[in-house]
Design an enzyme around this catalytic site. Structure first.
Site, PDB file in Angstrom:
ATOM      1  N   GLU A  84       1.170  -1.411  -0.313  1.00 38.24           N
ATOM      2  CA  GLU A  84       0.180   0.093   0.047  1.00 38.24           C
ATOM      3  C   GLU A  84       1.025   1.522  -0.032  1.00 38.24           C
ATOM      4  O   GLU A  84       2.033   0.793   0.265  1.00 38.24           O
ATOM      5  CB  GLU A  84      -1.072   0.063   1.022  1.00 38.24           C
ATOM      6  CG  GLU A  84      -0.916  -1.116   2.013  1.00 38.24           C
ATOM      7  CD  GLU A  84      -2.729  -1.439   2.911  1.00 38.24           C
ATOM      8  OE1 GLU A  84      -2.800   0.150   3.796  1.00 38.24           O
ATOM      9  OE2 GLU A  84      -2.965  -1.792   3.789  1.00 38.24           O
ATOM     10  N   CYS A  97       3.012   8.489   1.729  1.00 37.04           N
ATOM     11  CA  CYS A  97       3.396   7.610   2.649  1.00 37.04           C
ATOM     12  C   CYS A  97       3.712   6.544   1.657  1.00 37.04           C
ATOM     13  O   CYS A  97       2.784   5.431   1.275  1.00 37.04           O
ATOM     14  CB  CYS A  97       2.609   7.178   4.328  1.00 37.04           C
ATOM     15  SG  CYS A  97       2.650   6.198   5.087  1.00 37.04           S
ATOM     16  N   CYS A 104       5.827  -7.734   7.423  1.00 35.32           N
ATOM     17  CA  CYS A 104       6.622  -7.516   8.443  1.00 35.32           C
ATOM     18  C   CYS A 104       6.290  -8.063   9.468  1.00 35.32           C
ATOM     19  O   CYS A 104       5.832  -9.042  10.001  1.00 35.32           O
ATOM     20  CB  CYS A 104       6.357  -6.062   9.500  1.00 35.32           C
ATOM     21  SG  CYS A 104       7.269  -5.332  10.420  1.00 35.32           S
ATOM     22  N   CYS A 108       5.076  -6.438  16.324  1.00 35.30           N
ATOM     23  CA  CYS A 108       4.388  -5.019  17.375  1.00 35.30           C
ATOM     24  C   CYS A 108       2.621  -5.542  17.210  1.00 35.30           C
ATOM     25  O   CYS A 108       2.021  -5.547  16.475  1.00 35.30           O
ATOM     26  CB  CYS A 108       3.706  -3.701  16.554  1.00 35.30           C
ATOM     27  SG  CYS A 108       5.794  -2.670  16.567  1.00 35.30           S
ATOM     28  N   CYS A 111      -0.511  -3.790  15.587  1.00 35.88           N
ATOM     29  CA  CYS A 111      -0.135  -2.748  14.199  1.00 35.88           C
ATOM     30  C   CYS A 111      -1.041  -4.390  13.146  1.00 35.88           C
ATOM     31  O   CYS A 111      -0.822  -5.574  13.811  1.00 35.88           O
ATOM     32  CB  CYS A 111       0.811  -2.859  13.997  1.00 35.88           C
ATOM     33  SG  CYS A 111       1.877  -2.041  12.694  1.00 35.88           S
ATOM     34  N   CYS A 349      -2.712   2.052   8.634  1.00 36.54           N
ATOM     35  CA  CYS A 349      -1.249   1.110   8.484  1.00 36.54           C
ATOM     36  C   CYS A 349      -2.125  -0.077   8.136  1.00 36.54           C
ATOM     37  O   CYS A 349      -2.089  -0.920   9.340  1.00 36.54           O
ATOM     38  CB  CYS A 349      -1.119   1.016  10.377  1.00 36.54           C
ATOM     39  SG  CYS A 349      -0.908   2.686  10.729  1.00 36.54           S
TER      40      CYS A 349
END
Ligand code: SAH
Length: 361
Positions: A84, A97, A104, A108, A111, A349
């Site tokens: 994205e 962004c 990832c 976390c 997230c 996010c």
């Protein structure tokens, strides 16, 4: 292709060298294909589209926020992975962004991007392509406006700022991210100081940025004022403790005489009665954070949490946000509340990518 490679490619097609300059100008504007390159002869456009692609990504979905300020793209890479990027039109310019990885590995707890794990690093071109897609969006919108209004609107502009805050941990893909920043600066003219890299605190990567030496902005995702609390929500804190992360970040900021950006998501949790308990966001946490940051040249960005269904947190009230901020201000810490953008289009996010991956399963 580099400039030299493009020239060879063009002359090998039997075209004059200046066509390479024309094509390169279109590429810098993010032209999605050769058909869009209006000053090339029709036959050449056709031939080019038969043998070449301008970008290593394709747009799967484009979402526009109701206020028109935010556009979010879901993109597909050549191996089928999806990423994205988000274009935000602000009073200070147009900011993109970008994602640095497909998925990832950082884990976390609040997230969405990390829920499906890391698929792979993005190449320099795949990161750059995200900026070019945004660039083309701005250009096309501008062209439409100018057509509909005879006097035009010269202020639509180009991409002016880049934040590396999309999916992924940039300092787990440092070489390509640095390569990307160098290209954004050299080819698209985006100044170092208009580029912000956000990290969850990969200390060797911050040291790499120091050695690299370019004066970009560094943002640290802090999210907790103590090691105890931070380790519960950010596994990276088991490797690199708060004091190490802040020491490296201080060195970076001092080298370039820059203000350090601290990101802090304000998280709540629901207790058994369904009431919201402040997880890292009570006035006491604000006091602890003030002590941790006392005397530093930093700006604390307070981020309202964008709800992720799978995640066991809750948003906190506006009052609680302001109480947290007031405590920081009383203690002399610079702080602002980050405006939420594009929540109506799942712009927060990693949500778009996650939902798309789910549908495929
Ligand atoms: N891996 C890098 C950059 C990507 S995340 C980093 O950790 O900084 C960019 C920012 O968004 C980080 O501060 C991250 O903690 C924050 N973030 C992640 N999920 C979020 C959510 N659901 N709501 C609000 N901010 C979130």
């Amino acid at each position: 292709m580099t400039g030299g490679e493009l020239e060879k490619f063009v002359t090998d097609m039997g075209q004059p060298r200046f066509r390479a300059t024309q094509i390169s100008q279109w590429l810098q504007r993010g032209a999605p294909n050769a058909a869009a390159m209006k000053n090339l002869p029709e036959t050449l456009r056709h031939d080019l589209d038969a043998v070449a692609q301008t970008l290593p990504v394709q747009i799967v979905k484009k979402l526009q926020s109701a206020d028109g300020e935010t556009t979010k793209f879901l993109l597909q890479l050549q191996d089928g992975e999806q990423i994205e990027c988000v274009l935000m039109r602000t009073t200070y310019g147009n900011s993109v962004c970008v994602s640095s990885q497909a998925g990832c590995a950082m884990g976390c707890k609040f997230c969405a991007s990390t829920l499906l794990g890391l698929k792979r690093n993005l190449s320099v071109n795949e990161i750059l392509a995200q900026v070019l897609i945004a660039q083309w969006e701005l250009r096309s919108a501008h062209a439409t406006k100018c057509n509909s209004r005879p006097n035009g609107d010269a202020n639509n502009g180009d991409v002016s700022h880049i934040v590396i805050m999309g999916t992924g941990e940039p300092l787990q893909n440092t070489e390509n991210v640095i390569g990307f920043i160098e290209r954004a600066n050299a080819d698209l003219g985006i100044g170092w100081r208009r580029i912000t890299l956000s990290t969850c605190g990969v200390v060797p990567g911050i040291r790499d940025l120091i050695n690299w030496g370019r004066p970009i902005n560094l943002a640290i995702s802090l999210h907790a004022p103590t090691d105890e609390l931070r380790s519960q929500i950010m596994p990276i804190n088991n490797r690199y403790k708060l004091n190490e992360v802040l020491a490296a970040a201080d060195d970076f900021a001092a080298l370039h005489n820059r203000q350090l950006m601290i990101e802090y998501i304000l998280l709540g949790r629901r207790d058994e009665n369904g009431d919201t308990v402040l997880y890292n966001s009570s006035p006491e946490h604000a006091e602890q954070l003030s002590k941790l940051l006392a005397g530093k040249n930093c700006m604390v960005n307070l981020i309202p949490w964008n709800a992720v269904d799978e995640r066991d947190f809750a948003s906190i009230s506006g009052n609680a946000v302001h109480r947290f901020q007031d405590t920081l201000i009383k203690n002399g810490i610079h702080t602002r509340i980050r405006r939420e953008r594009g929540t109506d289009i799942g712009s927060a996010c990693g949500q778009l990518r996650l939902n798309s991956a789910r549908k495929k399963d």
